[in-house]
Design an enzyme around this catalytic site. Sequence first.
Site, PDB file in Angstrom:
ATOM      1  N   LYS A   1       0.827  -1.151   0.180  1.00 55.05           N
ATOM      2  CA  LYS A   1      -0.059  -0.009   0.098  1.00 55.05           C
ATOM      3  C   LYS A   1       0.889   1.141   0.023  1.00 55.05           C
ATOM      4  CE  LYS A   1      -3.913   1.858   2.760  1.00 55.05           C
ATOM      5  NZ  LYS A   1      -4.811   1.681   4.026  1.00 55.05           N
TER       6      LYS A   1
ATOM      7  N   SER B   1      -9.711   1.839   2.982  1.00 59.77           N
ATOM      8  CA  SER B   1      -8.784   2.622   2.428  1.00 59.77           C
ATOM      9  C   SER B   1      -7.749   1.632   1.336  1.00 59.77           C
ATOM     10  CB  SER B   1      -7.927   3.729   2.921  1.00 59.77           C
ATOM     11  OG  SER B   1      -7.104   2.954   4.029  1.00 59.77           O
TER      12      SER B   1
ATOM     13  N   SER C   1      -9.890  -0.822   7.280  1.00 59.38           N
ATOM     14  CA  SER C   1      -9.154  -0.588   5.965  1.00 59.38           C
ATOM     15  C   SER C   1      -8.437  -1.639   5.365  1.00 59.38           C
ATOM     16  CB  SER C   1      -8.435   0.821   5.678  1.00 59.38           C
ATOM     17  OG  SER C   1      -9.104   2.026   6.123  1.00 59.38           O
TER      18      SER C   1
END
Lengths: 489, 98
Positions: A77, A152, A176
């Site tokens: 990420k 997210s 997330s």
Amino acid sequence: MYRKTAFALRDAFVAGKCTASQIAAYFLQRIQAFDRDLNAFLSVVADRVMERAEELDIRRAQGKPIGKLAGIPIAIKDNIHIKGEITTCASRFLSNYKAPFNATVIKLIEAEDGLIIGKTNLDEFAMGSSTENSAFQVTKNPWDLTRSPGGSSGGSAAVVGGRLAPLALGSDTGGSIRQPAAFTGTVGFKPTYGRVSRFGLVAFGSSLDQIGPFANSVRDIAMIMEVIGTYCKYDSTSLDIAPENYSDHLSAPLRGKRVGVPWKCLEDVLKGSEYDLFHQGLQVFKELGAHIIDVDLNKISYSIPMYYILSTAEASTNLARFDGVRYGKRSEDAHVIDEVYDLSRKEGFGKEVQRRIMLGTFVLSSGYQDAYYKKAQKVRTMLIREFREAFAKCDIVAIPTTPGSAFTINSIPDPLHMYFQDLYTVCANLAGLPAISLPICLDTDNLPHGIQLLGPQLADGRVLHFAHQFEKARGAHELVPPLCDREVS
Amino acid sequence: MTKLDRQTLEDVAQLCRINYSKQDKESLLVDLASILGYIKLLDEVDTEGIAPCDHVLETMQNVMRIDQVDETLQREVFLENSPSHVGGMVRVPPVIKF
């Protein structure tokens, strides 16, 4: 090869059935074929991954020791630093920011020969539940390109769901990792707070954030957790306990074990097909010989207000460092120092980030701090206590991961409505508990649904054990989205 | 809990150090009114005598280390990311307006 678990890939590499270079090239080809539709990657480090794969192949040929993650491509990420590579946090503020150091998790992964393949898209600064808040691109769900992969960590979820890499790292502050895992039919795990180092993770809510893995099997989660779940001297909230062996403790039967369900706080919210699917999930545990018992976790109903006070308060502090002075965007229209701060932050931050900073600053400001921030912290104490009492009666708590399946992109413009996506996930962050989302099955729209398991603090192994048994019985991890279910020549 | 009025929003906006436009502020007034309205739910909980949670894991203690130089971020590496630098220092517009 894309259907292989990370565990099986490593075995194939170690046995000499394929080279690391072949594995890396294979997944780079898949990324090239499918990512133009998914938009999951912000950057692909093709040269870096091929270089390391070749070096690993040489070492293997020489009979030298090779690591626990050898030959496995892993996506990261883009709020986790890789030295020398850009970390954008999907923000215009950091579009050219070159990370000056490696996050601890990166050091650990590369020490075990994991092959980092690229940085994935996210909601800006990890604020969001759809990956629509990225300043650069919207990631699509591999199960249906009109739908969100969640957020997210939507990029990482889409990568693993679409089988563009067998493993990925995300971060989880309010769900997330788990919510996108549920939306993409993958397994997503948030460890106990402090189990994985946050050094090198761009902070959002420091008392809530944890880095965690995405995979297509629980065994793979266990494998990477054994590498990244360790003490780090650079993170003052890192647990000073030895890394654990999870893989050897997945097989004991669940007969007689107790699965707690907080029925009272689900009864108003869980309706229709969500209710049926959750029951299908619980049925798996019943068939494994576990008992479903009712537990009292009423404070879960206050999770969203608590979370949106505490996380935004912490975020407003954590994002104060983005001031346009030392790094990141500096407005070209800034002629005095105040304009450096005010204009750079206006131009660099997206709408959701600006909204949360405003909310967070308000709840911490003089005259309001007691009513909001301190109040939320007190209810948090009560939530932690409730969980402790619940775990005296049960071994694991089971709740849905999300209030529904993956929603269509642009269908939730109202921020408060979007915050409700986190309904079932934030309690684990508020209480520091290990929590996992794993696929139950596909619904009538051919979309995945997840079930969530939570354990007491430090019981990461127990959560993985229950999850593995569920997965074995259910078999949903064999599902691959039709769009990506083909070889790329 | 109090409602968010226009003046309070202006005061808080100053603290955020973000140059919110007039339009932003109007939109924020609406959004935050809705969010704060929902957050009011916490008023239902009787928190008399409850200590605020200062750490999620009770076992965690404050950590200190020996004041010894370890790995250092090199100046050139740091300056690579700075918007403007001169003579090894970060350059900023005037701090004091004349």
